[in-house]
Motif scaffolding. Structure first.
Motif, PDB file in Angstrom:
ATOM      1  N   LYS A  74      -6.985   8.317  -8.560  1.00  0.00           N
ATOM      2  CA  LYS A  74      -7.023   7.857  -9.172  1.00  0.00           C
ATOM      3  C   LYS A  74      -8.264   7.910  -9.873  1.00  0.00           C
ATOM      4  O   LYS A  74      -8.148   8.477 -10.720  1.00  0.00           O
ATOM      5  CB  LYS A  74      -6.620   6.003  -9.989  1.00  0.00           C
ATOM      6  N   ARG A  75      -9.004   8.002  -9.151  1.00  0.00           N
ATOM      7  CA  ARG A  75     -10.696   8.061  -9.896  1.00  0.00           C
ATOM      8  C   ARG A  75     -10.662   9.696  -9.461  1.00  0.00           C
ATOM      9  O   ARG A  75     -11.557  10.001 -10.373  1.00  0.00           O
ATOM     10  CB  ARG A  75     -11.511   7.363  -8.925  1.00  0.00           C
ATOM     11  N   SER A 134       2.891   1.840  -3.508  1.00  0.00           N
ATOM     12  CA  SER A 134       1.342   2.215  -4.221  1.00  0.00           C
ATOM     13  C   SER A 134       1.693   3.633  -4.204  1.00  0.00           C
ATOM     14  O   SER A 134       0.625   4.196  -4.977  1.00  0.00           O
ATOM     15  CB  SER A 134       0.310   1.746  -4.116  1.00  0.00           C
ATOM     16  N   GLU A 143      -7.457   2.966  -5.408  1.00  0.00           N
ATOM     17  CA  GLU A 143      -8.199   3.475  -6.310  1.00  0.00           C
ATOM     18  C   GLU A 143      -8.860   4.724  -6.537  1.00  0.00           C
ATOM     19  O   GLU A 143      -9.201   5.446  -7.421  1.00  0.00           O
ATOM     20  CB  GLU A 143      -9.463   1.988  -7.097  1.00  0.00           C
ATOM     21  N   ARG A 144      -8.979   5.273  -5.364  1.00  0.00           N
ATOM     22  CA  ARG A 144      -9.695   6.755  -5.173  1.00  0.00           C
ATOM     23  C   ARG A 144      -8.978   7.512  -5.358  1.00  0.00           C
ATOM     24  O   ARG A 144      -9.507   8.797  -6.462  1.00  0.00           O
ATOM     25  CB  ARG A 144     -10.495   6.572  -3.387  1.00  0.00           C
ATOM     26  N   TYR A 203       1.193  -1.167   0.240  1.00  0.00           N
ATOM     27  CA  TYR A 203       0.159  -0.335   0.040  1.00  0.00           C
ATOM     28  C   TYR A 203       0.969   0.640  -0.390  1.00  0.00           C
ATOM     29  O   TYR A 203       0.100   2.432  -0.669  1.00  0.00           O
ATOM     30  CB  TYR A 203      -0.807  -0.096   0.858  1.00  0.00           C
ATOM     31  N   ASN A 254      -9.547   1.021  -0.560  1.00  0.00           N
ATOM     32  CA  ASN A 254      -9.804   1.020  -2.021  1.00  0.00           C
ATOM     33  C   ASN A 254      -9.151   2.926  -2.014  1.00  0.00           C
ATOM     34  O   ASN A 254      -9.640   2.920  -3.185  1.00  0.00           O
ATOM     35  CB  ASN A 254     -11.446   1.789  -1.668  1.00  0.00           C
TER      36      ASN A 254
END
Length: 608
Positions: A582-583, A344, A579-580, A341, A576
């Motif tokens: 990036k979104r 990333s 991914e958050r 984590y 999550n």
């Protein structure tokens, strides 16, 4: 030594590639006291005495690593048949493929490079001229071609190995990688459903895996059996029947389920993992009498990690260790997943640590370990690339050597030491007496979280009256943190005074739900507006830091429109957040754009 699962085959000079075998792993001992021992410690010698007879013919005492395999005439592995082996037949032949040499004539070879161990192994095995004990050959550098060959011949996959790797007993290593042609997963047999129609014995196996200390349901498997295997397996299942369900989740069932003690392990083929963590289209492959139930976990590259790994950041190399240690026992989250984590998220986190002294809270045994705090580090035991700075501590009346936030390597170095959360100062080592931010920490005590949301919105309103822009994040624990950028213009004394004054303004407007009392006994059932973190040497957990809390929650920057009555801190976790980010647009993108003018703010608010 075990291989780490990997998905993408690569060609690499200095690596060798060999066939992935589909049988029972076994350590072989040669000579007159020959024996075969499984990884679980089961003695296979009597069951596979054909191999024992051949091992006795090797007059040099040696310890081999290999795999017991049943093959048909075409050379294709038959995994289910190895469980029922009672001697060779015209079409089924037992073989022991050997691929490593651990000891020869009393000399421990495990610290010798792999290519040298294999050369000695080949010299030991090939003179036997036997069809039973076979040296597992390899090719050099070209994994892609061997993988294509594996596809054409119906192998289970291939193994890639660093030719200079040493042998690490009982450890999973990223120096050995396995590439599978078909997804497979070991599973604990937790129960079975009643048969339907003309089927006998049972309908489907109810399967689970371990996540931390608990077993989790992963689906039912009702295919891959014939009448003979149904009957044989049923006889084993009946002996394990119990009234106790092994897991909490509701299992899919159309007929009655008989629960079992969690003692049997099987392996299944499957199409994919579903979003809710179940196996899609599992097919029974066979029992794994060589595996322990407690080692049955999800077998994906993210979950099945090497026990240690070397991460490279340009010329900087960092060895991270104990990656399979469970840090969250209830959730089954490992230290390796924590490191993944932070790896990333490093690009997001490092800017908030740059030049900041770090107070480390080390919890090397996970969240149930209270751990210990460490500020002063021994620079003689640190890698040369770790930056430290001596900063004077008035309370200790001495200089303390702090690790200074610098880059991703420094971040992961601290996480590898057991730092689940990352706690920087509010000021840099260059201007240690001047914080870059003023922070209001909203800490709810036994009140609905909606009251914390109300207090946060009131805080924003008060700052806006002073023409100051503020940014908010979850604490990842119980509350909310509100930041205002100052650009290190003021010293801690002034910033603390401003924070205390502002906290009192907020409290005056919400007297029934908030408190500025430091003593918990005097602020029961209130939101504590904490301004005391605005002092030299104090820390606030950094944005995107994980917290040592159930669910592996993360201190997450928010947009202000997300601060509403539906806000739940448990919605932001290591699962999550990557991914958050990036979104959505970065909520703190403009955090340091305009430094706040606190003196003008005070004049403005007092003037009103």
């Amino acid at each position: 030594m075990m291989a780490k699962l990997e998905t993408k085959v690569f060609d690499q000079k200095g690596w060798i590639y060999e066939r992935k075998l589909d049988g029972y792993r076994a350590i072989g001992y040669t000579g007159k006291n020959a024996k075969l021992i499984s990884r679980k410690g089961i003695d296979f010698s009597e069951r596979y005495d054909k191999v024992i007879d051949e091992l006795k013919l090797i007059d040099q005492d040696a310890i081999l690593d290999g795999e017991l395999v049943i093959e048909d005439k075409s050379g294709k592995s038959r995994f289910q048949d190895i469980q029922h082996y009672e001697g060779d037949s015209a079409n089924l032949i037992l073989k022991y493929y050997v691929f490593d040499l651990l000891n020869l004539k009393g000399h421990d070879l495990r610290n010798l490079e792999l290519v040298k161990r294999k050369k000695l192994l080949k010299a030991l095995i090939e003179p036997l001229n036997t069809d039973t004990i076979i040296y597992n050959t390899h090719i050099e550098g070209n994994g892609a071609n061997l993988f294509k060959k594996a596809q054409s011949l119906g192998w289970e996959g291939i193994i890639g190995k660093d030719e200079e790797s040493t042998y690490q007993s009982e450890k999973r290593s990223d120096r050995w990688l396995k590439f599978k042609l078909r997804n497979s997963q070991e599973a604990i047999i937790c129960g079975y459903t009643a048969p339907g129609g003309s089927r006998k014995y049972f309908g489907a196996l109810v399967l689970g895996i371990y996540e931390g200390e608990n077993i989790r349901y992963i689906g039912n498997c009702g295919t891959g059996f014939n009448e003979s295997s149904l009957k044989e397996l049923y006889e084993k299942l009946r002996l394990l029947e119990t009234d106790k369900k092994p897991f909490k989740e509701k299992a899919h069932q159309t007929t009655k389920v008989t629960w079992l003690r969690a003692e049997l392990v099987c392996e299944v083929w499957y199409a994919e993992w579903t979003a809710d963590g179940h196996l899609r289209q599992p097919v029974f492959k066979g029992l794994r009498i060589d595996k322990d139930t407690e080692n049955v976990i999800m077998e994906t590259p993210e979950k099945q990690m090497a026990d240690e790994e070397t991460i490279e950041f340009g010329r900087t190399k960092l060895k991270v260790t104990h990656l399979n240690k469970i840090f969250w026992k209830q959730e089954g989250i490992t230290k390796g997943e924590l490191i993944s984590y932070y790896r990333s998220m490093a690009d997001r986190i490092v800017p908030y640590l740059k030049d900041k002294p770090i107070s480390m809270r080390r919890q090397p045994n996970g969240i149930d370990d209270g751990g210990f705090f460490q500020k002063d580090v021994d620079i003689t035991h640190l890698p040369a690339w770790i930056k430290t700075e001596p900063l004077h501590s008035e309370s200790n009346d001495k200089d303390i050597n702090y690790i200074i936030g610098k880059d991703a390597a420094t971040l992961l170095y601290m996480v590898n030491l057991g730092c689940i959360e990352i706690n920087p100062w509010l000021s840099s080592y260059k201007k240690p007496d001047n914080p870059e931010f003023v922070v209001i920490d909203l800490d709810p005590h036994d009140v609905p979280f909606t009251e914390a949301v109300e207090t946060a919105l009131k805080t924003k309103e008060v700052f806006e009256r002073m023409h100051l822009e503020v940014f908010i994040k979850t604490s990842g624990s119980k509350g909310l943190h509100i930041y205002c950028y100052l650009g290190a213009k003021y010293d801690y004394d002034f910033v603390k005074m401003f924070a205390e004054y502002t906290a009192n303004l907020i409290h005056l407007e919400l007297p029934d739900t908030t408190s500025v009392e430091r003593s918990p006994a005097k602020r029961k059932n209130k939101i504590y507006i904490d301004f005391l973190q605005n002092r030299r040497g104090q820390t606030v957990v950094c944005p995107y830091s994980v917290r040592p809390k159930p669910g592996a929650t993360v201190s997450t920057p928010l947009h202000w429109h997300e601060v509403n009555d539906q806000l739940k801190l448990s919605d932001y976790t290591i699962y999550n957040i990557p991914e958050r980010v990036k979104r959505i647009q970065d909520p703190w993108e403009n955090l340091t754009t305009t430094p706040g003018d606190l003196k003008a703010a005070l004049k403005l608010i007092k003037g009103k």
